[in-house]
Design a protein around this motif. Structure first.
Motif, PDB file in Angstrom:
ATOM      1  N   GLY A 267       0.848  -1.186   0.000  1.00  0.00           N
ATOM      2  CA  GLY A 267       0.000   0.000   0.000  1.00  0.00           C
ATOM      3  C   GLY A 267       0.880   1.231   0.000  1.00  0.00           C
ATOM      4  N   PHE A 268       0.267   2.384   0.229  1.00  0.00           N
ATOM      5  CA  PHE A 268       1.028   3.622   0.184  1.00  0.00           C
ATOM      6  C   PHE A 268       1.852   3.828   1.450  1.00  0.00           C
ATOM      7  CE2 PHE A 268      -2.511   4.753  -2.756  1.00  0.00           C
ATOM      8  CZ  PHE A 268      -1.718   4.776  -3.881  1.00  0.00           C
ATOM      9  N   THR A 269       2.924   4.635   1.320  1.00  0.00           N
ATOM     10  CA  THR A 269       3.774   4.910   2.475  1.00  0.00           C
ATOM     11  C   THR A 269       3.128   5.911   3.424  1.00  0.00           C
ATOM     12  OG1 THR A 269       4.824   6.796   1.418  1.00  0.00           O
ATOM     13  CG2 THR A 269       5.814   4.648   1.014  1.00  0.00           C
ATOM     14  N   GLY A 270       2.249   6.753   2.880  1.00  0.00           N
ATOM     15  CA  GLY A 270       1.609   7.773   3.702  1.00  0.00           C
ATOM     16  C   GLY A 270       2.411   9.065   3.789  1.00  0.00           C
ATOM     17  N   ILE A 271       3.682   9.019   3.411  1.00  0.00           N
ATOM     18  CA  ILE A 271       4.519  10.220   3.511  1.00  0.00           C
ATOM     19  C   ILE A 271       3.976  11.321   2.604  1.00  0.00           C
ATOM     20  CG2 ILE A 271       6.823  11.173   3.119  1.00  0.00           C
ATOM     21  CD1 ILE A 271       7.900   8.358   3.757  1.00  0.00           C
ATOM     22  N   GLY A 272       3.537  10.931   1.421  1.00  0.00           N
ATOM     23  CA  GLY A 272       3.004  11.908   0.480  1.00  0.00           C
ATOM     24  C   GLY A 272       1.720  12.537   0.984  1.00  0.00           C
ATOM     25  N   PHE A 273       0.846  11.716   1.574  1.00  0.00           N
ATOM     26  CA  PHE A 273      -0.419  12.247   2.078  1.00  0.00           C
ATOM     27  C   PHE A 273      -0.186  13.133   3.296  1.00  0.00           C
ATOM     28  CE2 PHE A 273      -1.871   8.226   0.023  1.00  0.00           C
ATOM     29  CZ  PHE A 273      -2.483   8.838  -1.041  1.00  0.00           C
ATOM     30  N   ASP A 274       0.745  12.702   4.155  1.00  0.00           N
ATOM     31  CA  ASP A 274       1.048  13.522   5.326  1.00  0.00           C
ATOM     32  C   ASP A 274       1.685  14.844   4.908  1.00  0.00           C
ATOM     33  OD1 ASP A 274       0.001  11.642   6.967  1.00  0.00           O
ATOM     34  OD2 ASP A 274       1.897  10.704   7.497  1.00  0.00           O
ATOM     35  N   GLY A 275       2.292  14.847   3.710  1.00  0.00           N
ATOM     36  CA  GLY A 275       2.849  16.097   3.181  1.00  0.00           C
ATOM     37  C   GLY A 275       1.782  17.173   3.075  1.00  0.00           C
ATOM     38  N   ILE A 276       0.549  16.761   2.793  1.00  0.00           N
ATOM     39  CA  ILE A 276      -0.560  17.722   2.736  1.00  0.00           C
ATOM     40  C   ILE A 276      -0.712  18.393   4.099  1.00  0.00           C
ATOM     41  CG2 ILE A 276      -3.039  17.982   2.376  1.00  0.00           C
ATOM     42  CD1 ILE A 276      -2.850  15.406   0.631  1.00  0.00           C
ATOM     43  N   ALA A 277      -0.662  17.571   5.143  1.00  0.00           N
ATOM     44  CA  ALA A 277      -0.794  18.107   6.496  1.00  0.00           C
ATOM     45  C   ALA A 277       0.378  19.015   6.829  1.00  0.00           C
ATOM     46  CB  ALA A 277      -0.868  16.958   7.494  1.00  0.00           C
ATOM     47  N   VAL A 278       1.575  18.583   6.444  1.00  0.00           N
ATOM     48  CA  VAL A 278       2.765  19.388   6.729  1.00  0.00           C
ATOM     49  C   VAL A 278       2.627  20.759   6.080  1.00  0.00           C
ATOM     50  CG1 VAL A 278       5.244  19.593   6.276  1.00  0.00           C
ATOM     51  CG2 VAL A 278       4.286  17.395   7.001  1.00  0.00           C
ATOM     52  N   ALA A 279       2.221  20.763   4.811  1.00  0.00           N
ATOM     53  CA  ALA A 279       2.108  22.018   4.072  1.00  0.00           C
ATOM     54  C   ALA A 279       1.037  22.920   4.685  1.00  0.00           C
ATOM     55  CB  ALA A 279       1.789  21.741   2.610  1.00  0.00           C
ATOM     56  N   LEU A 280      -0.103  22.315   5.009  1.00  0.00           N
ATOM     57  CA  LEU A 280      -1.194  23.102   5.587  1.00  0.00           C
ATOM     58  C   LEU A 280      -0.786  23.734   6.902  1.00  0.00           C
ATOM     59  CD1 LEU A 280      -4.340  20.887   5.150  1.00  0.00           C
ATOM     60  CD2 LEU A 280      -3.938  23.145   4.199  1.00  0.00           C
ATOM     61  N   LEU A 281      -0.140  22.922   7.725  1.00  0.00           N
ATOM     62  CA  LEU A 281       0.261  23.395   9.043  1.00  0.00           C
ATOM     63  C   LEU A 281       1.305  24.491   8.915  1.00  0.00           C
ATOM     64  CD1 LEU A 281      -0.772  22.414  11.721  1.00  0.00           C
ATOM     65  CD2 LEU A 281       1.341  21.176  12.012  1.00  0.00           C
ATOM     66  N   GLY A 282       2.148  24.375   7.898  1.00  0.00           N
ATOM     67  CA  GLY A 282       3.187  25.375   7.689  1.00  0.00           C
ATOM     68  C   GLY A 282       2.709  26.553   6.866  1.00  0.00           C
ATOM     69  N   ALA A 283       1.390  26.639   6.636  1.00  0.00           N
ATOM     70  CA  ALA A 283       0.812  27.733   5.851  1.00  0.00           C
ATOM     71  C   ALA A 283       1.504  27.880   4.499  1.00  0.00           C
ATOM     72  CB  ALA A 283       0.847  29.044   6.628  1.00  0.00           C
ATOM     73  N   ASN A 284       2.043  26.799   3.981  1.00  0.00           N
ATOM     74  CA  ASN A 284       2.688  26.761   2.666  1.00  0.00           C
ATOM     75  C   ASN A 284       3.899  27.681   2.538  1.00  0.00           C
ATOM     76  OD1 ASN A 284       0.657  24.967   1.782  1.00  0.00           O
ATOM     77  ND2 ASN A 284      -0.694  26.709   1.418  1.00  0.00           N
ATOM     78  N   THR A 285       4.482  28.047   3.650  1.00  0.00           N
ATOM     79  CA  THR A 285       5.707  28.845   3.583  1.00  0.00           C
ATOM     80  C   THR A 285       6.903  27.945   3.905  1.00  0.00           C
ATOM     81  OG1 THR A 285       5.579  29.384   5.932  1.00  0.00           O
ATOM     82  CG2 THR A 285       4.514  30.909   4.390  1.00  0.00           C
ATOM     83  N   PRO A 286       8.068  28.259   3.317  1.00  0.00           N
ATOM     84  CA  PRO A 286       9.240  27.409   3.559  1.00  0.00           C
ATOM     85  C   PRO A 286       9.548  27.243   5.044  1.00  0.00           C
ATOM     86  CG  PRO A 286       9.673  28.934   1.769  1.00  0.00           C
ATOM     87  CD  PRO A 286       8.339  29.310   2.327  1.00  0.00           C
ATOM     88  N   LEU A 287       9.531  28.343   5.780  1.00  0.00           N
ATOM     89  CA  LEU A 287       9.842  28.249   7.208  1.00  0.00           C
ATOM     90  C   LEU A 287       8.785  27.423   7.942  1.00  0.00           C
ATOM     91  CD1 LEU A 287      11.948  29.317   9.232  1.00  0.00           C
ATOM     92  CD2 LEU A 287      10.324  31.147   9.784  1.00  0.00           C
ATOM     93  N   GLY A 288       7.530  27.648   7.580  1.00  0.00           N
ATOM     94  CA  GLY A 288       6.441  26.920   8.216  1.00  0.00           C
ATOM     95  C   GLY A 288       6.570  25.420   7.994  1.00  0.00           C
ATOM     96  N   ILE A 289       7.070  25.052   6.792  1.00  0.00           N
ATOM     97  CA  ILE A 289       7.193  23.632   6.482  1.00  0.00           C
ATOM     98  C   ILE A 289       8.236  22.963   7.378  1.00  0.00           C
ATOM     99  CG2 ILE A 289       8.080  22.074   4.688  1.00  0.00           C
ATOM    100  CD1 ILE A 289       6.424  23.958   2.785  1.00  0.00           C
ATOM    101  N   ILE A 290       9.272  23.719   7.752  1.00  0.00           N
ATOM    102  CA  ILE A 290      10.244  23.139   8.675  1.00  0.00           C
ATOM    103  C   ILE A 290       9.544  22.763   9.981  1.00  0.00           C
ATOM    104  CG2 ILE A 290      12.342  23.589  10.015  1.00  0.00           C
ATOM    105  CD1 ILE A 290      13.376  25.219   7.730  1.00  0.00           C
ATOM    106  N   PHE A 291       8.670  23.662  10.469  1.00  0.00           N
ATOM    107  CA  PHE A 291       7.948  23.356  11.703  1.00  0.00           C
ATOM    108  C   PHE A 291       6.977  22.192  11.493  1.00  0.00           C
ATOM    109  CE2 PHE A 291       9.040  27.859  12.591  1.00  0.00           C
ATOM    110  CZ  PHE A 291       9.762  27.625  13.742  1.00  0.00           C
ATOM    111  N   GLY A 292       6.233  22.257  10.384  1.00  0.00           N
ATOM    112  CA  GLY A 292       5.251  21.214  10.111  1.00  0.00           C
ATOM    113  C   GLY A 292       5.907  19.850  10.001  1.00  0.00           C
ATOM    114  N   ALA A 293       7.001  19.784   9.234  1.00  0.00           N
ATOM    115  CA  ALA A 293       7.677  18.501   9.017  1.00  0.00           C
ATOM    116  C   ALA A 293       8.262  17.987  10.319  1.00  0.00           C
ATOM    117  CB  ALA A 293       8.774  18.659   7.967  1.00  0.00           C
TER     118      ALA A 293
END
Lengths: 348, 319
Positions: A267-293
């Motif tokens: 099945g899927f690894t889930g990393i790609g789907f969780d990327g959606i959450a990471v991006a959303l949480l980081g408000a789609n900004t590079p710095l935010g993604i560091i926090f989200g990830a």
């Protein structure tokens, strides 16, 4: 309360609410939430080994988060990060196995192959969106399944019917003897530097280049961009391709760093789907993604300790993550209450 | 194996695999016709499959051979409640409907697996004793050629699925409710002006999609898999979503598309026993439905437009 503060508060409140719901679920299910969360904490920060593994887990999340965020910033929704990651994973592993080259050629070659594979996989939905106005969400979902079956078939071909490709050559590996020595032989690898460099690359493309400005402009308003003389179709495709390249790199991290091989996935690894959450949480900004990830990588890896230390199923963390996404999506309501509360305060 | 034998073999299998897709795709039609994108169908199906199995295992002593049907009802109710989350988020809280759907998908899988481990202490449930059973339809199964193809060894759930599709067509195109539903999805402000309660219509539609996806999941788990684990529903909900688009947001179109996907799935599963098809690498058969979906949405099989207001929250007074 300034808009900026509200923008930061929404994800923070969502995370708190997510953890709260997780605690309630544990309580209702007859588990001890304090034991659960302390097991989670120890699973993340327990010792040098777990900390190394936590950072290792953060690495692909950084890249999958970037992939989703980059598309988001340009008005596209790339749910296909999972599939792009899988083809990148396979491409990197294949180059790692099939060639005999000195490291300074082999390693970059494998990494670039992964990025190209991911880019190619994203090119198709990009092209269809640009030329035929086909919604990218449906195409990328389908491309995920095609990637899953295709990479599985290719791995079987490469390994003559086996379940994994076998280990890549050391010249293509991101393994780090230094990291191993300081983290008690965790699988932490040099990929974290690539991932962080890519965060800078995203920031640079979006904020410092004309192309980045155009990409964002198309995301804001297609018609206005067209009117201003931008090539909307080209920008849509380019945005998907760059997004896919980030996703492919996330696959390279798994192939060249963590696992050193590609294996048949049920099945899927889930990393790609969780990327959606990471991006959303980081408000789609590079710095935010560091926090989200960092948050999601830590939660995901730390949760593995929960069954051992507290006998709580790891899925509790997936529940928490889903709830966090849910609340971030409902940001409107959180904003509404924040503004209301603020007004009350000011009235006093 | 003669050509007719192949048909006798593959057509019942196709209908068998199509049934869960039909229910779920029709659910998707209701939701999207009202203007709410529902990517969460996959998560709703997972929940339906899990509740179906759980209820079946727990109450098999009480209900005997009726257990699968009662379990279906239980799955319907639970999924209706679960779909409320998507409804509240995307209708009342103005959330991005795609993201809310993604959250529903993650939550469905996570809650189901968490509960499985909590209740059964392992990653999968036991196998159920009472499944949906096959039967021959009297008289019709005696028709030469067609009888054995369509009316022998059929599942009553398959007949129900086709009935639901036709019923949905009637409701959406022939009743005042259907007219309002479509109006809300095409032009909510106009509908609002005419006195249609947009919010209420959308809530009803999303709950209906939950009910139908729940049935789809429970039918899948109680007729095809027989147990529940993390791979039970692996992309079925997305297939149903694709069937809905393939079928151009029309119940009967969705029915046809779901039957076609069922056929593609049946091919990839039983294809190894059919001459010529067993020569095709299984990989091609596995990706076939997905490739076809992309071709379909790319308009190679005729262009279709989604309901105009699909994906846009309706905010009263905003123009």
């Amino acid at each position: 309360m300034s808009n900026r503060v509200v923008n930061i508060l929404v994800p923070v409140i969502s995370v708190i609410l997510g953890l709260l719901v997780g605690a309630i679920v544990m309580l209702v299910s007859g588990y001890d939430p304090i034991a659960g969360y302390s097991a989670l904490w120890n699973g993340i920060f327990g010792d040098a080994y777990t900390m190394g593994e936590t950072i290792r887990q953060i690495t692909p999340y950084l890249l999958s988060g970037l992939a989703v965020a980059f598309a988001f910033r340009t008005g596209l929704f790339n749910i296909g990060v999972e599939g792009q990651l899988l083809v990148g994973w396979f491409a990197a592993a294949y180059v790692g196995i099939a060639f005999d080259l000195p490291m300074y050629i082999h390693l970059p070659f494998a990494i670039i192959a992964a990025a190209l594979a991911g880019a190619l996989w994203a090119f198709i939905p990009g092209l269809l969106k640009a030329k035929l106005q086909v919604h990218e969400v449906i195409v990328t979902i389908m491309m995920n399944y095609i990637a899953l079956h295709t990479t599985n078939a290719l791995i079987r071909v490469v390994s003559h019917g086996g379940e994994n490709t076998g280990n890549i050559k050391p010249t293509a590996s991101l393994k780090s003897a230094f990291f191993e020595s300081i983290t008690d032989y965790s699988r932490l690898h040099y990929g974290i530097f690539i991932a962080l460099a890519m965060v800078l690359v995203m920031w640079f493309i979006l904020e410092k280049t004309t192309t980045g400005f155009e990409l964002k402009a198309v995301g804001f308003n297609k018609n206005a961009s067209q009117y201003a003389g931008m090539n909307v179709q080209k920008n849509i495709i380019l945005s998907m391709v760059i997004s896919g390249a980030f996703a492919g790199l996330a696959g390279a991290m798994e192939a060249l760093g963590t696992f050193q091989y590609a294996n048949v996935n049920g099945g899927f690894t889930g990393i790609g789907f969780d990327g959606i959450a990471v991006a959303l949480l980081g408000a789609n900004t590079p710095l935010g993604i560091i926090f989200g990830a960092t948050l999601f990588g830590a939660l995901k890896f730390g949760s593995l300790n929960m069954p051992n230390a507290a006998e709580i199923p790891v899925e509790i963390v997936s529940i928490v993550i889903a709830i966090i996404i849910f609340f971030v999506a409902c940001g409107y309501v959180i904003r509404y209450f924040l503004v209301k509360m603020n007004k009350k305060k000011e009235a006093k | 194996m003669s050509f007719l034998d192949v048909l006798y073999f593959i057509i019942p299998a196709a209908i068998f695999y199509a049934a869960p897709l039909i229910f779920t795709a029709i659910g998707g039609v209701f939701s999207e016709r009202s203007g709410v994108v529902n990517i969460g169908l996959e998560g709703l199906m997972v929940m339906g499959a899990f509740i179906g199995i759980l209820f079946n295992l727990k109450f098999v002593d009480v209900f005997g051979t009726y257990t699968p049907w009662v379990s279906l009802l239980a799955a319907m109710v639970v999924c209706a409640i679960f779909s409320l989350m998507h409804a509240v988020a995307s209708i009342s809280f103005r959330a991005d409907q795609t993201i809310s759907g993604v959250a529903i998908n993650m939550l469905g899988v996570a809650v189901a697996l968490f509960s499985v481990k909590l209740i059964f202490g392992k990653g999968q449930t036991d196998y159920i004793q009472e499944r949906f059973i096959r039967f021959d339809i009297p008289f019709l199964s005696d028709i030469p050629v067609l009888g054995p193809m369509f009316f022998k060894d059929v599942y009553s759930t398959s007949i129900l699925a086709i009935g639901v599709a036709i019923g949905a067509w009637f409701v959406i195109y022939k009743t005042p409710f259907g007219l309002r539903l479509r109006a809300v999805g095409e032009h909510p402000m106009a509908a609002d002006t005419m006195g249609v309660n947009v919010t209420k219509m959308r809530y009803i539609a999303v709950i209906l999609s939950g009910v139908l996806a729940g049935i789809g999941g429970a039918v899948y788990s109680q007729s095809i898999s027989g147990e529940f684990s993390h791979t039970t529903i692996n992309g079925q909900g997305f297939m149903a979503l694709a069937a809905m688009i393939f079928g151009k947001w029309h119940p009967l179109g969705a029915l046809g598309a779901a039957l076609f996907f069922g056929f593609a799935q049946a091919l990839s599963i039983v294809g190894g026993q059919i001459p010529y098809i067993d020569q095709v690498p299984s990989y091609f058969l596995h990706i076939l439905p997905y490739v076809l979906t992309i071709l379909a949405v790319a308009g190679f099989i005729g262009k279709a437009h989604a309901p105009k207001a699909s994906g846009v929250p309706y905010i009263k007074g905003k123009r």
